[in-house]
Design a protein around this motif. Sequence first.
Motif, short mmCIF file in Angstrom:
data_model
loop_
_atom_site.label_atom_id
_atom_site.label_comp_id
_atom_site.label_asym_id
_atom_site.label_seq_id
_atom_site.Cartn_x
_atom_site.Cartn_y
_atom_site.Cartn_z
N LEU A 1 33.77 40.22 28.91
CA LEU A 1 32.82 41.03 29.35
C LEU A 1 31.82 41.79 28.65
O LEU A 1 30.69 41.84 28.85
CB LEU A 1 33.61 41.97 30.39
CG LEU A 1 32.58 42.44 31.67
CD1 LEU A 1 32.11 41.29 32.56
CD2 LEU A 1 33.08 43.49 32.63
N TRP A 2 32.50 42.20 27.38
CA TRP A 2 31.29 42.84 26.63
C TRP A 2 30.27 42.23 26.04
O TRP A 2 29.11 42.79 25.66
CB TRP A 2 32.26 43.48 25.50
CG TRP A 2 33.07 42.66 24.60
CD1 TRP A 2 34.25 42.35 24.56
CD2 TRP A 2 32.40 42.32 23.14
NE1 TRP A 2 34.36 41.29 23.69
CE2 TRP A 2 33.24 41.42 22.80
CE3 TRP A 2 31.10 42.25 22.80
CZ2 TRP A 2 32.89 40.65 21.66
CZ3 TRP A 2 30.67 41.46 21.40
CH2 TRP A 2 31.68 40.89 21.05
N GLN A 3 30.60 40.97 25.87
CA GLN A 3 29.49 40.04 25.32
C GLN A 3 28.30 39.84 26.28
O GLN A 3 27.23 39.59 25.85
CB GLN A 3 29.87 38.58 25.19
CG GLN A 3 30.90 38.66 23.90
CD GLN A 3 31.48 36.94 23.58
OE1 GLN A 3 30.74 35.99 24.14
NE2 GLN A 3 32.28 37.10 22.80
N SER A 4 28.28 40.26 27.47
CA SER A 4 27.18 40.27 28.54
C SER A 4 26.33 41.59 28.47
O SER A 4 25.37 41.57 29.14
CB SER A 4 27.89 40.08 29.87
OG SER A 4 28.66 38.78 29.99
N TYR A 5 26.72 42.29 27.72
CA TYR A 5 25.87 43.67 27.64
C TYR A 5 25.44 44.36 26.55
O TYR A 5 26.22 43.87 25.63
CB TYR A 5 26.82 44.55 28.48
CG TYR A 5 26.75 44.28 29.97
CD1 TYR A 5 25.99 44.48 30.99
CD2 TYR A 5 28.31 43.99 30.48
CE1 TYR A 5 26.33 44.26 32.33
CE2 TYR A 5 28.47 43.44 31.71
CZ TYR A 5 27.75 43.53 32.67
OH TYR A 5 27.96 43.43 34.02
N TYR B 1 37.39 39.54 31.21
CA TYR B 1 36.89 38.26 31.01
C TYR B 1 35.88 37.97 32.26
O TYR B 1 36.29 38.14 33.41
CB TYR B 1 37.71 37.26 30.69
CG TYR B 1 38.02 36.87 29.24
CD1 TYR B 1 37.56 35.60 28.50
CD2 TYR B 1 38.65 37.84 28.57
CE1 TYR B 1 37.70 35.48 27.33
CE2 TYR B 1 38.90 37.70 27.09
CZ TYR B 1 38.34 36.59 26.51
OH TYR B 1 38.58 36.25 25.21
N HIS B 2 34.85 37.06 32.09
CA HIS B 2 33.74 36.90 33.05
C HIS B 2 33.54 35.30 32.86
O HIS B 2 33.11 34.96 31.56
CB HIS B 2 32.53 37.70 32.70
CG HIS B 2 31.39 37.15 33.74
ND1 HIS B 2 31.32 37.70 35.05
CD2 HIS B 2 30.32 36.37 33.42
CE1 HIS B 2 30.13 37.09 35.51
NE2 HIS B 2 29.63 36.40 34.77
N ASP C 1 25.01 47.30 36.61
CA ASP C 1 23.75 47.43 35.56
C ASP C 1 23.47 49.12 35.44
O ASP C 1 23.19 49.89 34.51
CB ASP C 1 22.76 46.82 36.07
CG ASP C 1 22.82 45.31 36.42
OD1 ASP C 1 22.81 44.59 35.44
OD2 ASP C 1 23.38 44.95 37.39
N GLU D 1 36.13 36.82 37.69
CA GLU D 1 36.44 37.90 36.72
C GLU D 1 37.93 38.34 36.71
O GLU D 1 38.60 38.23 37.73
CB GLU D 1 35.79 39.21 36.76
CG GLU D 1 34.14 38.94 36.58
CD GLU D 1 33.24 40.12 36.54
OE1 GLU D 1 32.15 40.23 36.14
OE2 GLU D 1 33.77 41.03 37.69
N THR E 1 31.20 32.45 32.93
CA THR E 1 29.91 31.87 33.02
C THR E 1 29.51 30.62 33.50
O THR E 1 28.36 30.48 34.25
CB THR E 1 29.28 32.04 31.74
OG1 THR E 1 30.02 31.38 30.89
CG2 THR E 1 29.31 33.56 31.07
#
Length: 529
Positions: free
Chosen positions: A487-491, A476-477, A354, A116, A479
């Motif tokens: 990162l916001w797309q993962s949650y 950014y993360h 989480d 990340e 995958t």
Amino acid sequence: MMRLFPFFGLIIGSALALSFSAPMWLSLILVALSLLGLWDLSQKKHSLRRNYPITGWLRPLLEEIRPQIRQYFIESDTEGRPFDREQRDLVYQRAKGVVDSMPFGSERNTQAPGFEWVNHSMTPRPPDAAETRIMIGGETCSQPYSSSLLNISAMSFGALSAAAIRALNLGAKIGGFAHDSGEGGLSFHHRAGGDIIWEIGTGYFGCRDAQGRFNAQAFQRSAVLPQVRMIEIKLSQGAKPGHGGILPAAKVTREIARARGVPVGEDCISPPYHSAFSTPRELLQFVALLRELSEGKPIGIKLCIGHRWEFLALCKAMRQLEVYPDFIVVDGKEGGTGAAPVEFADHVGTPLRDALLFVHNALVGAELRDKIRIGASGKVVSGFDMALCLALGADWCNAARGFMLALGCLQSQKCHTNRCPVGIATQDPWRQRALVAADKSQRVANFHRHTVQALSDLAAAAGVSTPGQLTMEHFYHRTTHREAVPLWQSYQFLSPGELLHDIQHNDWRRWWQLATAESFAPSGPIRGQ
């Protein structure tokens, strides 16, 4: 005392060499090493060498050759959890005030899944040191607290030595940040002048009666002390959520017994649950009581997230009673500096990321977020760790591991044996003498200052005015080896008030239906029943 045998051997060898006319070169070497050992015992900067004269000098060399060899000198079994040398070295450098820049770029595999990063701006801003504090305290709080964005997480006297507690609190005083007492009560060693967050656990140590129940008068005597700035009700901790604790009778010294309000030389038990309340409504009534007894200081709760409906039941109770904790500290299951059963440490509780996002979402969805501050705790060490927590919804962070390393912790994993090689996690007075509070407190303050500065620098590079303005859009993360996403797309995110109106997410709808302000138990059958 076996750790001193090499030193005693040198003293005896020197005496014999001088008495029996040994070769001059041998006598000089033995005498020089003996004098070095005496200096090791008297110097105040290196805890390991104060406990391990002469042999302590070999550790850095042997660690360079093969890290596993270090176990001989620090009495450690290196099997099990990995030794994070990079993390340790970062803290050591900052604690010692050494420049922590490195040449030849990053050694991390930037193509590995899970990597990340934070994006920088083409127009970075100058960092503002004044924006590294937040105010904690709601409308009913008459003594709000201006908190640093980084504070010392809960570590009790008993788990830590008296010298370690003094060093941490004095470091908090020097650096202007807060020191969480842990659930072991307020001791004389906490009174070095640093701001205190007093943690009240299930044993009510320091505010209990003879039967171990909450004692309002005893609580009030300590809660009104000027040094106590906030009070935190511990529901659970990341290391072993849902599990009680025991301090063996052999470790319950007179000082520890006085701080905790328990008999000397008897097992000190922390139950897995509170006796002062058992429902969401009763918990909030307890919050209100502590706020009144403390004369208006911020009152919060600390927990590791478990069943989702339990926390949402608390949210429902807040809305019904219109009573709110001033803050909630989210303790990730990966955190914890003390000993815990392996099954609990590895497989019980929700990881910080989480849990933090869940609590933030729950408060947003219940229209409570503007009334409550959120703290984050769980392997937070660097400025980047802090930046991620703030982006996920935290208002500030707590750290235990980083401050332990700043004290000189070697991660020998002997915390539960009373044989800490550097005097941090032991009640042995001979081992404690290795840690000189006046020296280590400055390292604690240094680590805090440099880490908060690193956070400010990251925020400035990202183009925002304050660290609190960082969001998941800045991160950014990776995958896969070929793909990275914001990162916001993962949650998932709840909209303000969504739990009160039309819930769009099925899981949240189910959890909200199961939650009731009258009980932490689910209001209906859960799946599989």
